[in-house]
Design an enzyme around this catalytic site. Sequence first.
Site, PDB file in Angstrom:
ATOM      1  N   ARG A 304       0.825  -1.201   0.000  1.00 49.37           N
ATOM      2  CA  ARG A 304       0.000   0.000   0.000  1.00 49.37           C
ATOM      3  C   ARG A 304       0.872   1.268   0.000  1.00 49.37           C
ATOM      4  O   ARG A 304       0.458   2.307  -0.503  1.00 49.37           O
ATOM      5  CB  ARG A 304      -1.016   0.002   1.143  1.00 49.37           C
ATOM      6  N   GLU A 705     -10.248   5.365   6.792  1.00 52.53           N
ATOM      7  CA  GLU A 705      -8.832   5.712   6.795  1.00 52.53           C
ATOM      8  C   GLU A 705      -8.480   7.047   6.145  1.00 52.53           C
ATOM      9  O   GLU A 705      -7.595   7.753   6.646  1.00 52.53           O
ATOM     10  CB  GLU A 705      -8.022   4.596   6.114  1.00 52.53           C
TER      11      GLU A 705
END
Length: 755
Positions: A304, A705
């Site tokens: 990520r 997030e």
Amino acid sequence: MINIDARTHVKGESIYLDDIPLINGTLYAAAFDSPIAHGKIISLNVADAENCEGVVCVLTYKNIVGENEIGGIIRDEPLLADHHVHFCGMPVALVVAETDEQARAAIKKIKVEIEPLHVITDPREAAAKNELIIPPRKFKIGDSSAAFKHCDYIFQGIAETNGQEHLYIETQGAYAIPQENNALKIYSSTQGPTAVQKAVSKVTGLAMHQIEIDVIRLGGGFGGKEDQANTWAALCAMAAQITKRPVKYSLHRMEDMRMTGKRHPYSSDFKIGLNKDFNIIAYEATFYQNAGASADLSPAVLERTLFHCTNSYFIPNVTATAYSCRTNLPPNTAFRGFGGPQGMFVIEAAITKAAEELNIDRSIIQQKNLLQTGNEFPYGQLVVSEANECWNKATSFYNVNQIKKDIEQFNAKNKLYKKGVALMPICFGISFTNTMMNHARSLVHVFSDGSVNISTGAVEMGQGVNTKILQVVAQIFSIHPNKIKINTTNTFRVANTSPSAASATADLNGKATLIACNEILKRLKQVAADELNTEEKNIEIKNEEVLLNNDKTSLDWKSLVLLAFTKRVSLSENGHYATPEVHFDKTKEKGHPFAYHVFGTAIVTVTVDCLRGIYEFDSVKVVHDFGSSMNKKIDLGQIEGGIVQGIGWMTMEEIIYNANGKLISNALSTYKIPDIYSAPKNIDVEFYHSDKDNLAIFRSKAVGEPPLMYGIGAYFALHDAIKAFNPFAKISFNAPMTPEKVLMNLYASSKEAKK
Ligand code: LUZ
Ligand code: MOS
């Protein structure tokens, strides 16, 4: 729709792991953990502990019935140390006693002799010694080395980000209860009930169908309980299996801080190339991730970082390389943003460095390079962008020019207080980057009295996912919310779940619920149509009334459900959803990993006290891309919490391990997190609404997030304010920017500054 947990939370009636009524005969476990970060166990003496009052047994790896292995992605993580210890805080033995106090008292009597081995805490040292968790990963678009030859400006640097303690209000814990025929029921404070079930299965040697994991709710997770709840459940399970009694372990705060992994610290190199018009032509970055002693989720986190290494910008030539480095720290793990924030900090540092050297406002470079719909990410996906919309709305709605002017005036007038401002655009991809994890199921039961009961794989951890799922049911059936109950998350009701993570829980489980409800609705409408001598398409259920061509009928929700029941029509359904369109080819590092992206822009302003180095955030003003928010209150809560948590990571939360790998910041007296005084004075959130087709539940984009990354703006606002006081400061990119570091920077090279 208010959060369905609000009432019991406020009254203190909500049940967390430590509130579960205990069964008679329950034992308490506590772990003895390694005092040494790396070494060979010469001897372990538990005799004195075994003789302590109330102690039932002291267990080591030798007592494990199944395998001494809990690694989820890579098999490199023993539950209990065997011949070696790999980090301070690694569980070595488990004391099981009649009371909590007795278990912890006995721990102090355990003696271990460890021959120390070389301790690595620095990821670059680990990389140099080839101590890598997985082979390096590289994302590439265009040809960066060729492109640098055509750049007018090239800048290089280093950027460091530290870790972050999750500090969920509820610490880790588990409660294992033996069932008949060796089965186990385990209450766990976990984001990943299936992950716990698998870990327990490995350690106990029991098949998964023997292991029921039940999760009521968590007092926060933030990623810390995506993988690392497994340890405590496996320890309790092992003890319950051996003692045949219920065993509970609820960690104390300092145990939790010492024994669990945190956000990954990263050390990174960057090189950025621009043309005369400040377009970013080329970018190279190398990321050294501090993984800790075993893999845990580090490979996924590393990935990520690469996915988000260009943040919200289009860069045609990128080479990004990432190393997951094995060190002797507790295994670092998922933390809100999951490696994304670490990647985004580096590109923001690179842009800041370029702006500094070119003596221009950094927002000029940011704005010039924002993603446009159709641009390609380094990983091959084409973007549907809201980046410019959010940026433009933020700069006009909040009048950034005026903010900047006001700050200039303030700084001209004030000698010992300086203000700084930074804009922070974000872009965050929604989906598990591991494509196979993007699925969920929902088990819907309509009872014959018309009440409805829902089970999904979603874990409520304060983020409001249960409220959102309830809203889906209420909307599809068109019934009152008080007719709907959301069950605990349980591996025997909903199996093979992905963890509640990646901001995708409401999307995945909400869509599965939608599918199940629609299936039942279709059957109910058919029953009504048969009863009213018409076709299903003429029937509608609205506010608990059954309508025929928009007219009321003799049927309502309750009577229709009862009618369906008497006609032996199934009132239950198991909905399954798998995100369409997503795919990724790791051999090429190209694909379409994300269902969609979330965008936004924040404007962060700060005032620095230049005598003391302390600071206050005046405001964070945000335009955030919600798609079409299905619950503005809950979403706003996520934005505010994310911003404060992001600011904490970037400014005040400082994890310190000494050279021997021992955690120094091991309590709330030495590890400072934001409180109400250090939170921004104002947080303004403007909803950027779009109806564009997307894969979010009811087009209400994931919100868990993304807002954390607005906090990165806080670091650069401080940078800006320090520069206003000391234009000659060469501020290294090294987060967190604690008051200490601010002070050092304010007075760095001050002789030069005075010239
Ligand atoms: N967990 C995970 C995550 O296993 N995969 C992901 O892509 C992810 N992303 C964010 C947070 N947790
Ligand atoms: Mo998370 S970092 O979505 O568990």
